[in-house]
Scaffold this active site. Structure first.
Site, PDB file in Angstrom:
ATOM      1  N   LYS A  14     -94.348  36.624   2.580  1.00 30.00           N
ATOM      2  CA  LYS A  14     -93.642  35.526   3.261  1.00 30.00           C
ATOM      3  C   LYS A  14     -94.555  34.799   4.255  1.00 30.00           C
ATOM      4  CE  LYS A  14     -90.262  38.141   4.903  1.00 30.00           C
ATOM      5  NZ  LYS A  14     -90.667  39.495   4.462  1.00 30.00           N
ATOM      6  N   ARG A  89     -81.734  38.232   8.618  1.00 31.57           N
ATOM      7  CA  ARG A  89     -81.927  39.563   8.057  1.00 31.57           C
ATOM      8  C   ARG A  89     -80.616  40.333   7.950  1.00 31.57           C
ATOM      9  NH1 ARG A  89     -87.677  40.247   9.534  1.00 31.57           N
ATOM     10  NH2 ARG A  89     -88.500  42.228   8.832  1.00 31.57           N
ATOM     11  N   ARG A 128    -102.665  46.044   4.827  1.00 30.30           N
ATOM     12  CA  ARG A 128    -102.541  45.149   5.979  1.00 30.30           C
ATOM     13  C   ARG A 128    -102.651  45.941   7.282  1.00 30.30           C
ATOM     14  NH1 ARG A 128     -97.225  41.399   6.321  1.00 30.30           N
ATOM     15  NH2 ARG A 128     -96.263  43.204   7.271  1.00 30.30           N
ATOM     16  N   ARG A 134    -100.988  46.176  13.252  1.00 28.93           N
ATOM     17  CA  ARG A 134     -99.542  46.412  13.346  1.00 28.93           C
ATOM     18  C   ARG A 134     -99.236  47.876  13.097  1.00 28.93           C
ATOM     19  NH1 ARG A 134     -95.812  42.031  10.313  1.00 28.93           N
ATOM     20  NH2 ARG A 134     -94.371  43.776  10.622  1.00 28.93           N
ATOM     21  N   ARG A 146     -88.302  50.712   6.800  1.00 27.02           N
ATOM     22  CA  ARG A 146     -88.106  49.255   6.735  1.00 27.02           C
ATOM     23  C   ARG A 146     -87.538  48.840   5.374  1.00 27.02           C
ATOM     24  NH1 ARG A 146     -93.936  47.765   8.214  1.00 27.02           N
ATOM     25  NH2 ARG A 146     -93.432  45.565   8.074  1.00 27.02           N
TER      26      ARG A 146
END
Ligand code: AMP
Length: 188
Positions: A14, A89, A128, A134, A146
């Site tokens: 995204k 969400r 990532r 992160r 998640r």
């Protein structure tokens, strides 16, 4: 005015696609994850509140996020539209967004969902995590949490937009360029 919801699980692409889309269509990128991380970095009360939720991989309460989005939308009264990334969400967030945008006479144009399977998502997120800094991308338990939150709380939005005739899926397993091309075809 184009108001696009870019939808998909964590790691679907995204953020990457949003960056390309804002350049082409001159839209404002509204990523609730980015806003929350910026607030956290700045040490604001909102950032401190969000901290515990983000690290656990669970959702920040609806009223917090909805207020944040409303402020951001109001900052850009004359823009050509928004790309909503990571928002809504929950169904409550979707309903609140509809109310906000309908009041402005510029409802959601479409929801574009990036479809990617969970094995590929896990690979992408761990990769990532090595570079993004992160914490929620480094820990496999948080990643799994998640996905669970996404499947249980966020996925119902697919039906929410489908009922409005606004849901469009794109194969997010393809290359970045191919996915971008497919999204542009839908938007044009
Ligand atoms: P993201 O960058 O979109 O993956 O979001 C990272 C984290 O920020 C999520 O796991 C949530 O804890 C929080 N977050 C981001 N967007 C929302 C939202 N719309 N509603 C609730 N929590 C959110």
């Amino acid at each position: 005015m184009k108001n696009i919801v870019l939808f998909g699980p964590p790691g679907a692409g995204k953020g990457t696609q949003s960056e390309k889309l804002i350049e082409k269509y001159k839209l404002i990128h509204l990523s609730t994850g980015d806003i929350l991380r910026a607030e956290r970095k700045a040490g604001t009360p909102l950032g401190k509140k969000a901290n515990e939720y983000i690290d656990k991989g669970i959702l920040v309460p609806d009223e917090v996020v909805i207020g944040m989005v409303e402020n951001k939308i109001n900052e850009f009264p004359d823009c050509p539209g928004f790309i909503f990334d990571g928002f809504p969400r929950t169904t409550a967030q979707g309903e609140a967004l509809d109310t906000m945008l309908n009041e402005k006479g510029s409802p959601i144009t479409m929801m574009i969902a990036l479809e990617v399977d969970e094995d590929e998502l896990t690979k992408r997120l761990l990769l990532r995590g090595q570079t993004s800094g992160r914490e929620d991308d480094k820990n496999e338990d948080t990643i799994r949490k998640r996905f669970k939150v996404y499947n249980e709380e966020t996925l119902p939005l697919k039906e929410f937009y489908n009922l409005q005739g606004k849901y469009f899926g794109v194969n997010g397993m393809n290359s970045i360029e191919q996915v971008f091309e497919d999204i542009c075809k839908l938007l044009d």
